[in-house]
Design a protein around this motif. Structure first.
Motif, mmCIF file in Angstrom:
data_model
loop_
_atom_site.group_PDB
_atom_site.id
_atom_site.type_symbol
_atom_site.label_atom_id
_atom_site.label_comp_id
_atom_site.label_asym_id
_atom_site.label_seq_id
_atom_site.Cartn_x
_atom_site.Cartn_y
_atom_site.Cartn_z
ATOM 1 N N LEU A 316 0.837 -1.196 0.000
ATOM 2 C CA LEU A 316 0.000 0.000 0.000
ATOM 3 C C LEU A 316 0.873 1.248 0.000
ATOM 4 N N GLU A 317 0.478 2.241 -0.775
ATOM 5 C CA GLU A 317 1.133 3.539 -0.662
ATOM 6 C C GLU A 317 0.779 4.135 0.689
ATOM 7 N N GLY A 331 -4.624 6.203 -2.055
ATOM 8 C CA GLY A 331 -3.379 5.662 -2.587
ATOM 9 C C GLY A 331 -3.576 4.344 -3.307
ATOM 10 N N ASN A 332 -2.575 3.956 -4.077
ATOM 11 C CA ASN A 332 -2.657 2.732 -4.867
ATOM 12 C C ASN A 332 -2.334 1.496 -4.035
ATOM 13 N N THR A 333 -2.854 0.381 -4.518
ATOM 14 C CA THR A 333 -2.562 -0.930 -3.949
ATOM 15 C C THR A 333 -1.869 -1.766 -5.014
ATOM 16 N N TYR A 334 -0.801 -2.469 -4.626
ATOM 17 C CA TYR A 334 -0.005 -3.223 -5.584
ATOM 18 C C TYR A 334 0.145 -4.676 -5.136
ATOM 19 N N ARG A 350 6.621 -3.882 -8.074
ATOM 20 C CA ARG A 350 5.172 -3.833 -8.196
ATOM 21 C C ARG A 350 4.746 -4.433 -9.534
ATOM 22 N N THR A 360 -7.635 -6.730 -12.058
ATOM 23 C CA THR A 360 -8.168 -5.456 -12.545
ATOM 24 C C THR A 360 -9.306 -5.730 -13.514
ATOM 25 N N SER A 385 -9.405 -2.760 -7.895
ATOM 26 C CA SER A 385 -8.301 -3.174 -8.750
ATOM 27 C C SER A 385 -6.951 -2.856 -8.115
ATOM 28 N N PHE A 386 -5.972 -3.701 -8.417
ATOM 29 C CA PHE A 386 -4.592 -3.351 -8.142
ATOM 30 C C PHE A 386 -4.141 -2.301 -9.156
ATOM 31 N N ALA A 387 -3.151 -1.530 -8.774
ATOM 32 C CA ALA A 387 -2.493 -0.621 -9.705
ATOM 33 C C ALA A 387 -1.301 -1.332 -10.323
ATOM 34 N N SER A 388 -0.920 -0.894 -11.514
ATOM 35 C CA SER A 388 0.213 -1.487 -12.208
ATOM 36 C C SER A 388 1.482 -0.718 -11.873
#
Length: 551
Positions: A316-317, A331-334, A350, A360, A385-388
């Motif tokens: 997590l960011e 924040g994004n999740t990876y 990531r 996603t 969704s996860f972030a890329s």
């Protein structure tokens, strides 16, 4: 006569579809790679008339749908809809090839035969191989199980994959079969000469490359790979997170004690994708923290000795609020691979290539109905969704002797995406590290098919591979594709245990042609093959009669 021809063509399509499916697990009849495509070529090249393109498309689509339907039947474990839709979609690429082979790429019809057997066979094979590449790229791609994958257990003939990738192997196989069909149809025994020559040349190249790789100077690397074979349903519903963590702790510490006693202590310990249930928090300046359940596990395994630990976790960011790290709002999740040095310095990779409808869902915010499809097929609510990730810098890890080795990271099916893996290539010693979890597909052929595709990355890039799976295939692969696989006493890779892999890492690895030019080689081959076919077709219509070349 018409009905007989129809059924013969249908039988040929079925033979190619079933034969192509049988190249991979659970059948693994790799020898069929040399002949399975021939019946389809016979059927396509027998077509003529103004509807030949549509007939060719239909025959090709049917053969491809049969092949992928049988190969990918394991998809029904998680998505009955996907098990039907994906093969039908992949069959479209076969259909395009069928339309080409029945018209512009048909060397057997027309009064003139200006193009030789060699040119016709190359044109056919190059267009086919470029379509294999295209399906592995278009809409993020699904490149599994090309014809060339049938050579995954053939050490010598798999080596040319370092030239044009797996589609290059498919080009080789279809080229040989096209020559065979043309020689038989034209009653031209001299066609055997280029067939034998091509096979001998490919075999000689394979032996040469194996000898070359085995002669390179290497540095030793020991890696402990841990597989706990936790069923996906159990991981979701039945097992307490503490039990999962304890399973990794116990298996690792026991293996480390045995390694100490045998004086074979590992440099690296690798756990699979999503091994730890607690999140990793990362700030923009590189600071990090983790949930308490992870802290306890990491502290416990550190008591086993000094090693670099790699594992999968959700990242997590985060922001730094005084002495406390908290998830960044919005924040994004990876899905991340984490590498932690003996001094607890942390790096993360990531994941780039996300699984559609798994990690996603494109356009999900504008098309909410897609969430319902996901929930119906997966059996759980869509959680976002996860972030890329965006970095293509390798991670860095050291051995006990102090040698720094670059880590080419990949998560889940990223090890089946060669255009992604090659972007991490650098000079100096490197190892591909893949962490995966094929538990979603239970004890189906999915895991073995995944590994058959994945180990070509070691050959294409001439970098060894280490692979840790929660359930699936945990293995090490050297730069020629030789593999050491974790199995139980019955030879099954669906097992719990550890594998202490001893990997010779080239200190000055070679740079393969595929490593240098990537997919451009096969793209240019496809363009050139299509151009030759179209040019020859025009020549047939306007050239002089009785001009025939058969070699």
């Amino acid at each position: 006569m018409g009905n007989t021809t129809f059924w013969l063509r249908l039988a040929a399509v079925a033979a190619t579809g079933v034969g192509s499916a049988a190249l991979v697990s659970p059948w693994d009849l790799g020898f069929l790679a040399w002949i399975s495509f021939s019946p389809l070529l016979v059927a396509l090249w027998s077509l003529e008339g103004k509807h030949a393109a549509w007939k060719g498309f239909g025959l090709g689509w049917l053969a491809g749908t049969v092949a992928h339907g049988l190969q990918l039947s394991w998809l029904s474990v998680v998505s009955p809809l996907g098990a039907g839709v994906l093969p039908a979609y992949l069959g479209l690429f076969w259909g395009v090839f069928g339309a080409f082979a029945a018209t512009s790429g048909n060397p057997l019809h027309g009064r003139l035969q200006l193009h030789s057997n060699l040119v016709a066979a190359f044109s056919t094979a190059a267009v086919w191989a470029s379509l294999e590449w295209l399906r592995g790229w278009l809409f993020t791609g699904f490149g599994w199980n090309g014809i060339g994958i049938g050579l995954h257990d053939n050490l010598i003939f798999s080596q040319p994959a370092d030239l044009l990738g797996v589609p290059g192997l498919s080009l080789l196989l279809v080229f040989i079969q096209a020559l065979l069909v043309l020689g038989i149809r034209r009653k031209n025994l001299s066609a055997a000469i280029p067939i034998i020559g091509t096979v001998l040349l490919a075999g000689a190249y394979g032996k040469f490359r194996i000898q070359q790789e085995e002669s390179r100077p290497t540095t030793p690397l020991r890696a402990l790979l841990v597989q706990n074979n936790i069923p996906q349903d159990a991981a979701r519903y039945l097992w307490d997170p503490a039990e999962i963590h304890m399973a990794y702790e116990d298996a690792t510490l026991e293996a480390l004690e045995e390694a100490k006693a045998a004086e074979t202590f590992p440099d690296w310990v690798i756990w699979p994708e999503s091994a730890l249930t607690g999140r990793i928090l990362r700030t923009d300046d590189g600071g990090w923290g983790t949930w308490q359940e992870n802290v306890d596990t990491l502290r416990n395994v550190r008591e086993g000795g000094d090693f670099t630990l790699m594992f999968g976790a959700v990242e997590l960011e985060a922001t730094n609020d005084g002495d406390t790290l908290t998830p960044k709002p919005g924040g994004n999740t990876y899905n991340s691979l984490v590498a932690m040095s003996p001094a607890d310095e942390l790096q993360t990779f990531r994941k780039h290539h996300l699984v559609i409808f798994g990690e996603t869902i494109p356009f999900v915010d504008s098309i909410p109905f897609l969430k319902k499809i996901y929930q119906q097929q997966a059996g759980v609510e869509y959680g976002g969704s996860f972030a890329s990730g965006g970095s293509f810098e390798p991670l860095a890890a050291t051995t006990a002797a102090g040698t720094e080795i670059g880590v080419i990271p990949s998560i889940c099916f990223e090890d089946t995406v060669p255009r992604l893996t090659r972007r991490f290539l650098k000079d100096g010693p490197q190892v591909i590290v893949n962490i995966t979890n094929d538990g979603w597909f239970k004890e189906s052929p999915a895991a073995a098919q995944h590994f058959a595709n994945a180990k070509f990355r070691a050959i294409e890039l001439r970098r060894p591979m280490l692979r840790a799976a929660n359930t699936g295939v945990t293995a090490s692969v050297d730069t020629t594709g030789r593999a050491a696989v974790l199995t139980d006493s019955k030879g099954s890779h669906f097992t719990s245990g550890t594998l202490l892999a001893r990997v010779p890492v080239p200190t000055r690895p070679g740079m393969s042609l595929y490593g240098m030019i990537g997919d451009w080689g096969i793209i240019l081959m496809g363009v050139g093959g299509a151009a030759l076919a179209f040019r020859s077709r025009r020549s047939k219509r306007g050239g002089a009669e009785n001009t025939t070349v058969t070699l």
